[in-house]
Scaffold this motif. Structure first.
Motif, PDB file in Angstrom:
ATOM      1  N   GLU A   5       0.830  -1.202   0.000  1.00  0.00           N
ATOM      2  CA  GLU A   5       0.000   0.000   0.000  1.00  0.00           C
ATOM      3  C   GLU A   5       0.865   1.254   0.000  1.00  0.00           C
ATOM      4  OE1 GLU A   5      -1.832  -2.828   3.187  1.00  0.00           O
ATOM      5  OE2 GLU A   5       0.150  -2.120   2.611  1.00  0.00           O
ATOM      6  N   SER A   6       0.259   2.335  -0.459  1.00  0.00           N
ATOM      7  CA  SER A   6       0.903   3.650  -0.386  1.00  0.00           C
ATOM      8  C   SER A   6      -0.177   4.725  -0.427  1.00  0.00           C
ATOM      9  CB  SER A   6       1.890   3.852  -1.544  1.00  0.00           C
ATOM     10  OG  SER A   6       1.223   3.783  -2.784  1.00  0.00           O
ATOM     11  N   GLY A   7       0.229   5.939  -0.064  1.00  0.00           N
ATOM     12  CA  GLY A   7      -0.686   7.064  -0.211  1.00  0.00           C
ATOM     13  C   GLY A   7      -1.278   7.593   1.069  1.00  0.00           C
ATOM     14  N   GLY A   8      -0.973   6.987   2.194  1.00  0.00           N
ATOM     15  CA  GLY A   8      -1.500   7.505   3.443  1.00  0.00           C
ATOM     16  C   GLY A   8      -0.835   8.808   3.833  1.00  0.00           C
ATOM     17  N   GLY A   9      -1.353   9.406   4.895  1.00  0.00           N
ATOM     18  CA  GLY A   9      -0.771  10.648   5.367  1.00  0.00           C
ATOM     19  C   GLY A   9      -1.704  11.395   6.282  1.00  0.00           C
ATOM     20  N   LEU A  10      -1.370  12.647   6.513  1.00  0.00           N
ATOM     21  CA  LEU A  10      -2.155  13.524   7.385  1.00  0.00           C
ATOM     22  C   LEU A  10      -2.982  14.461   6.515  1.00  0.00           C
ATOM     23  CD1 LEU A  10      -2.795  14.747  10.198  1.00  0.00           C
ATOM     24  CD2 LEU A  10      -0.780  16.208   9.878  1.00  0.00           C
ATOM     25  N   VAL A  11      -4.253  14.555   6.829  1.00  0.00           N
ATOM     26  CA  VAL A  11      -5.145  15.413   6.065  1.00  0.00           C
ATOM     27  C   VAL A  11      -6.123  16.077   7.020  1.00  0.00           C
ATOM     28  CG1 VAL A  11      -6.799  13.556   5.606  1.00  0.00           C
ATOM     29  CG2 VAL A  11      -6.647  15.482   4.019  1.00  0.00           C
ATOM     30  N   GLN A  12      -6.602  17.227   6.644  1.00  0.00           N
ATOM     31  CA  GLN A  12      -7.555  17.940   7.482  1.00  0.00           C
ATOM     32  C   GLN A  12      -8.970  17.408   7.278  1.00  0.00           C
ATOM     33  OE1 GLN A  12      -7.032  22.120   6.597  1.00  0.00           O
ATOM     34  NE2 GLN A  12      -5.551  22.337   8.267  1.00  0.00           N
ATOM     35  N   PHE A  13      -9.786  17.676   8.271  1.00  0.00           N
ATOM     36  CA  PHE A  13     -11.207  17.318   8.210  1.00  0.00           C
ATOM     37  C   PHE A  13     -11.809  17.841   6.903  1.00  0.00           C
ATOM     38  CE2 PHE A  13     -15.324  16.351   9.902  1.00  0.00           C
ATOM     39  CZ  PHE A  13     -16.159  17.353   9.442  1.00  0.00           C
ATOM     40  N   ARG A  18      -5.986   9.574  -1.665  1.00  0.00           N
ATOM     41  CA  ARG A  18      -6.145   8.381  -2.480  1.00  0.00           C
ATOM     42  C   ARG A  18      -5.077   7.365  -2.091  1.00  0.00           C
ATOM     43  NH1 ARG A  18      -5.812   7.356  -9.016  1.00  0.00           N
ATOM     44  NH2 ARG A  18      -3.573   7.588  -8.611  1.00  0.00           N
ATOM     45  N   LEU A  19      -5.516   6.211  -1.683  1.00  0.00           N
ATOM     46  CA  LEU A  19      -4.603   5.121  -1.359  1.00  0.00           C
ATOM     47  C   LEU A  19      -4.431   4.239  -2.583  1.00  0.00           C
ATOM     48  CD1 LEU A  19      -5.953   4.057   2.157  1.00  0.00           C
ATOM     49  CD2 LEU A  19      -4.328   5.874   1.574  1.00  0.00           C
ATOM     50  N   SER A  20      -3.236   3.711  -2.723  1.00  0.00           N
ATOM     51  CA  SER A  20      -2.947   2.788  -3.819  1.00  0.00           C
ATOM     52  C   SER A  20      -2.469   1.467  -3.254  1.00  0.00           C
ATOM     53  CB  SER A  20      -1.864   3.368  -4.742  1.00  0.00           C
ATOM     54  OG  SER A  20      -2.288   4.566  -5.334  1.00  0.00           O
ATOM     55  N   CYS A  21      -2.736   0.415  -3.991  1.00  0.00           N
ATOM     56  CA  CYS A  21      -2.346  -0.930  -3.566  1.00  0.00           C
ATOM     57  C   CYS A  21      -1.851  -1.672  -4.800  1.00  0.00           C
ATOM     58  CB  CYS A  21      -3.537  -1.638  -2.943  1.00  0.00           C
ATOM     59  SG  CYS A  21      -3.281  -3.382  -2.612  1.00  0.00           S
ATOM     60  N   ALA A  22      -0.586  -2.039  -4.768  1.00  0.00           N
ATOM     61  CA  ALA A  22       0.010  -2.751  -5.882  1.00  0.00           C
ATOM     62  C   ALA A  22       0.118  -4.234  -5.547  1.00  0.00           C
ATOM     63  CB  ALA A  22       1.391  -2.182  -6.188  1.00  0.00           C
ATOM     64  N   LEU A  23      -0.338  -5.043  -6.462  1.00  0.00           N
ATOM     65  CA  LEU A  23      -0.261  -6.500  -6.311  1.00  0.00           C
ATOM     66  C   LEU A  23       0.825  -7.027  -7.234  1.00  0.00           C
ATOM     67  CD1 LEU A  23      -1.635  -9.039  -5.051  1.00  0.00           C
ATOM     68  CD2 LEU A  23      -3.076  -9.118  -7.070  1.00  0.00           C
ATOM     69  N   SER A  24       1.709  -7.843  -6.698  1.00  0.00           N
ATOM     70  CA  SER A  24       2.809  -8.355  -7.496  1.00  0.00           C
ATOM     71  C   SER A  24       2.305  -9.288  -8.603  1.00  0.00           C
ATOM     72  CB  SER A  24       3.799  -9.110  -6.607  1.00  0.00           C
ATOM     73  OG  SER A  24       3.176 -10.234  -6.013  1.00  0.00           O
ATOM     74  N   GLY A  25       3.058  -9.287  -9.712  1.00  0.00           N
ATOM     75  CA  GLY A  25       2.669 -10.146 -10.817  1.00  0.00           C
ATOM     76  C   GLY A  25       1.420  -9.641 -11.510  1.00  0.00           C
ATOM     77  N   VAL A 112      -3.988 -12.381   1.149  1.00  0.00           N
ATOM     78  CA  VAL A 112      -2.663 -11.777   1.281  1.00  0.00           C
ATOM     79  C   VAL A 112      -2.854 -10.324   1.673  1.00  0.00           C
ATOM     80  CG1 VAL A 112      -0.510 -11.211   0.110  1.00  0.00           C
ATOM     81  CG2 VAL A 112      -1.718 -13.337  -0.445  1.00  0.00           C
ATOM     82  N   TRP A 113      -2.209  -9.933   2.749  1.00  0.00           N
ATOM     83  CA  TRP A 113      -2.368  -8.594   3.306  1.00  0.00           C
ATOM     84  C   TRP A 113      -1.102  -7.781   3.160  1.00  0.00           C
ATOM     85  CZ3 TRP A 113      -6.630  -6.688   6.349  1.00  0.00           C
ATOM     86  CH2 TRP A 113      -7.708  -7.581   6.428  1.00  0.00           C
ATOM     87  N   GLY A 114      -1.279  -6.472   2.963  1.00  0.00           N
ATOM     88  CA  GLY A 114      -0.148  -5.574   2.986  1.00  0.00           C
ATOM     89  C   GLY A 114       0.202  -5.167   4.401  1.00  0.00           C
ATOM     90  N   GLN A 115       1.220  -4.337   4.526  1.00  0.00           N
ATOM     91  CA  GLN A 115       1.690  -3.916   5.843  1.00  0.00           C
ATOM     92  C   GLN A 115       0.914  -2.722   6.384  1.00  0.00           C
ATOM     93  OE1 GLN A 115       5.950  -3.421   5.221  1.00  0.00           O
ATOM     94  NE2 GLN A 115       6.309  -5.450   6.084  1.00  0.00           N
ATOM     95  N   GLY A 116       0.154  -2.089   5.540  1.00  0.00           N
ATOM     96  CA  GLY A 116      -0.686  -0.995   5.995  1.00  0.00           C
ATOM     97  C   GLY A 116      -0.091   0.372   5.730  1.00  0.00           C
TER      98      GLY A 116
END
Length: 123
Positions: A5-13, A18-25, A112-116
């Motif tokens: 996963e990627s794309g997390g962070g701090l955002v205001q109310f 947008r989060l992204s999730c890449a699956l191998s292969g 299969v789960w990502g690390q978050g």
């Protein structure tokens, strides 16, 4: 099979992320893909799912604000989060869930789960 996963962070109310999730292969089209989240001291919550057949479901708490989408050519799943609230603050996890025979052969029936990725919404 790996999920990142990627794309997390701090955002205001009221903001968006947008989060992204890449699956191998070249495997994403074979799997149901989902996003779950877990806040400290809270049980894990299933937020959104997209089946390999295209069915989409959302938790009631995010319906109308979050959108799950997938680009199978890029082996990537997205979670567009709008109108964010402080109660959306959590660690967000992407997971690939085998919902058909072919996918179950690849992962022996296991998800299969990502690390978050952390999402924090300030008030």
């Amino acid at each position: 099979v790996q999920v990142v996963e990627s794309g997390g962070g701090l955002v205001q109310f009221g903001g968006s992320l947008r989060l992204s999730c890449a699956l191998s292969g070249s495997l994403s089209k074979l799997f149901a893909m989902g996003w779950s989240r877990q806040a400290p001291g809270q049980p894990r919550e299933l937020v959104a799912t997209s089946s390999s057949g295209g069915d989409i479901n959302y938790a009631g708490s995010v319906k109308g604000r979050f959108t799950i989408s997938r680009d199978n050519d890029k082996n990537t799943v997205y979670l567009q989060m709008n109108t964010l609230k402080p109660e959306d603050t959590a660690m967000y996890y992407c997971h690939a869930d085998p919902d058909n025979w072919y996918a179950r052969q690849i992962t022996r029936g296991k998800s299969v789960w990502g690390q978050g990725t952390q999402v924090t919404v300030s008030s």
